[in-house]
Design an enzyme around this catalytic site. Structure first.
Site, PDB file in Angstrom:
ATOM      1  N   GLU A   1       0.808  -1.215   0.000  1.00  0.00           N
ATOM      2  CA  GLU A   1       0.000   0.000   0.000  1.00  0.00           C
ATOM      3  C   GLU A   1       0.846   1.272   0.000  1.00  0.00           C
ATOM      4  O   GLU A   1       0.892   2.017   0.984  1.00  0.00           O
ATOM      5  CB  GLU A   1      -0.977  -0.003   1.187  1.00  0.00           C
ATOM      6  CG  GLU A   1      -1.976  -1.140   1.116  1.00  0.00           C
ATOM      7  CD  GLU A   1      -3.099  -1.058   2.138  1.00  0.00           C
ATOM      8  OE1 GLU A   1      -4.114  -1.749   1.946  1.00  0.00           O
ATOM      9  OE2 GLU A   1      -2.951  -0.308   3.114  1.00  0.00           O
TER      10      GLU A   1
ATOM     11  N   GLU B   1      -5.527  -8.019  -0.446  1.00  0.00           N
ATOM     12  CA  GLU B   1      -6.174  -7.791   0.850  1.00  0.00           C
ATOM     13  C   GLU B   1      -7.639  -7.485   0.619  1.00  0.00           C
ATOM     14  O   GLU B   1      -7.995  -6.718  -0.274  1.00  0.00           O
ATOM     15  CB  GLU B   1      -5.562  -6.614   1.623  1.00  0.00           C
ATOM     16  CG  GLU B   1      -4.236  -6.885   2.283  1.00  0.00           C
ATOM     17  CD  GLU B   1      -3.755  -5.694   3.115  1.00  0.00           C
ATOM     18  OE1 GLU B   1      -4.605  -4.900   3.589  1.00  0.00           O
ATOM     19  OE2 GLU B   1      -2.538  -5.549   3.272  1.00  0.00           O
TER      20      GLU B   1
END
Length: 437
Positions: free
Chosen positions: A166, A350
């Site tokens: 991320e 995710e």
């Protein structure tokens, strides 16, 4: 659950995930101080002043945790390495830290679990943070050195590797919004970090190639960018949000170019000669990971650029207050494949929800969330998206960064006083779905 393994293409991988600082217990094994340890001591920065010193004590309990991955029917386990555990000052090797991951990877292979590694999941050695962290180019060079160490020790046994988890959170959330360590909040710091984190990805990918590590990819977060109203200024604001959140790293990785509309706002804050780095960032990737949780209903705040705000929408919410919007996952997968990645295999790296729960509770909300998002994956596959895997976040309840230990994303409940692990109903539902077919 309404879907099972049999509904997905042959070879589709199901995994679950954690990250190092969130579960390991950073007070063990000679790990060095991180900027999260420092951030947690800042009054009000982390709920209850929590930190990752003990967390879930995965450092000692990893065999039990890997048994839970295996017994849940998962094909793979997405874990991360802690830079500060392996190199406490960001430069010098801690053999004990590297040996921990050596044992962990062998433990996965012994159980028939594919190791999916992420090199960096947010815990920067404090010694490097003191020298500018991700606002400084030297951190990128040190990350390349760290990558080489991990690649040489573990690379021959890994199923896949992503350099940075991320990158938007590492850079913008932490250096412009200031919500995560190191808690900076200027446009200049945010812009510098956005470029240096992208460059770190590219340099690390090149090192992994040089070390002949297979299956190199990326794990980038996305949100469905929705204008909160039909006003032109809010439609334009949603486009700006999309540029910073979704298109910045995607464009750099797959087109070798940042989006023009974002560059216009970043202006003179970009590092000198940043253009020279774009070829390094634009590395060939074997797969591309999408972390997806929610949508964002964007408004123009009328303030200084980028003037972005958001409003709460009408859909059901998770315990984070995030709207549950599975259609956004289908839409994003289709858009990414069509406009950027083409035939590159995609992987949901995710997806999950925070939910207030206790052992033995019904856990119906989490089961429904996972089921809806697996259905969203199937819809994308039906349209031709080359989606090859799905990852449930997370295996364990854990340290949820600035929100401490209050929010629980785990398929497995953790009692932080006793460290007892108790599988939730969602864990058992996933296990049944994965053993059917």
């Amino acid at each position: 659950m309404s879907v099972t393994r049999a509904d997905f293409p042959a070879g589709f991988l199901f995994s679950t995930a954690t990250s190092a600082y969130q579960i390991e217990g950073h007070g063990f094994g000679g790990a060095g101080r991180t900027h999260w340890d420092t951030f947690a001591r800042r009054p009000g920065a982390v709920l209850n002043g929590d930190d990752g010193a003990v967390a879930c004590d995965h450092y000692h309990r990893w065999p039990e945790d890997l048994d839970l991955v295996r017994d849940g029917g998962f094909d793979a386990y997405r874990f991360s390495t802690s830079w500060a555990r392996i190199m406490p000052d960001g430069r010098s090797l801690n053999p004990e830290g590297l040996a921990f991951y050596d044992r962990l990877v062998d433990g996965m292979l012994d159980r028939g679990i594919k190791p999916m590694a992420t090199l960096y999941h947010w815990e920067l050695p404090q010694a490097l943070s003191d020298k500018g962290g991700w606002t400084a180019r030297d951190t990128v060079l040190r990350f390349a050195d760290f990558t080489e160490v991990v690649a040489r020790k573990l690379g021959d046994r890994l199923h896949s590797v992503a350099p940075v988890n991320e990158p938007w959170c590492v850079a913008w959330l932490s250096h412009y919004h200031g919500h995560h360590a190191p808690g900076l909040s200027t446009l200049r710091d945010g812009v510098r970090a956005m470029h240096h984190v992208a460059l770190a990805h590219g340099m690390a990918a090149a090192v992994l190639r040089d070390e002949r590590v297979p299956n190199v990819g990326a794990a980038t977060n996305f949100e469905a960018a929705l204008p909160a109203t039909d006003r032109e200024i809010d439609i334009a604001a949603a486009e700006r949000f999309d540029g910073i959140y979704n298109r910045w790293f995607l464009g750099a990785m797959f087109r070798g170019a940042y989006p023009d509309d974002v560059l216009e706002g970043f202006g003179d804050h970009m590092p000198d000669r940043w253009q020279d780095d774009m070829a390094t960032i634009h590395q060939p990737l074997d797969w591309f990971g999408i972390n997806y949780y929610t949508c964002n209903r964007v408004i123009d705040t009328g303030g200084e650029w980028p003037a972005l705000g958001s409003v709460v929408g009408p859909l059901p919410k998770t315990d984070m207050g995030w709207e549950i919007y599975p259609q956004g996952l289908t839409d994003l997968l289709g858009w990414i494949a069509r406009d950027y990645t083409q035939e590159t295999p995609l992987f949901v790296t995710e997806n999950g929800m925070a939910h207030a729960d206790v052992p033995g509770a019904e856990d119906a909300a989490r089961i429904d969330f996972l089921d809806q998002h697996l259905q969203a994956c199937l819809k994308a596959i039906e349209t031709g998206v080359p989606l090859t895997g799905y990852t449930a976040w997370s295996l364990l309840d854990n340290f949820e960064w600035a929100l401490g230990y209050e929010k629980r994303f785990g398929l497995i409940h953790v009692d932080y006083d006793t460290q007892a692990r108790t599988p939730k109903a969602s864990y058992h539902a996933m296990a049944r779905a994965l053993t059917d077919g």
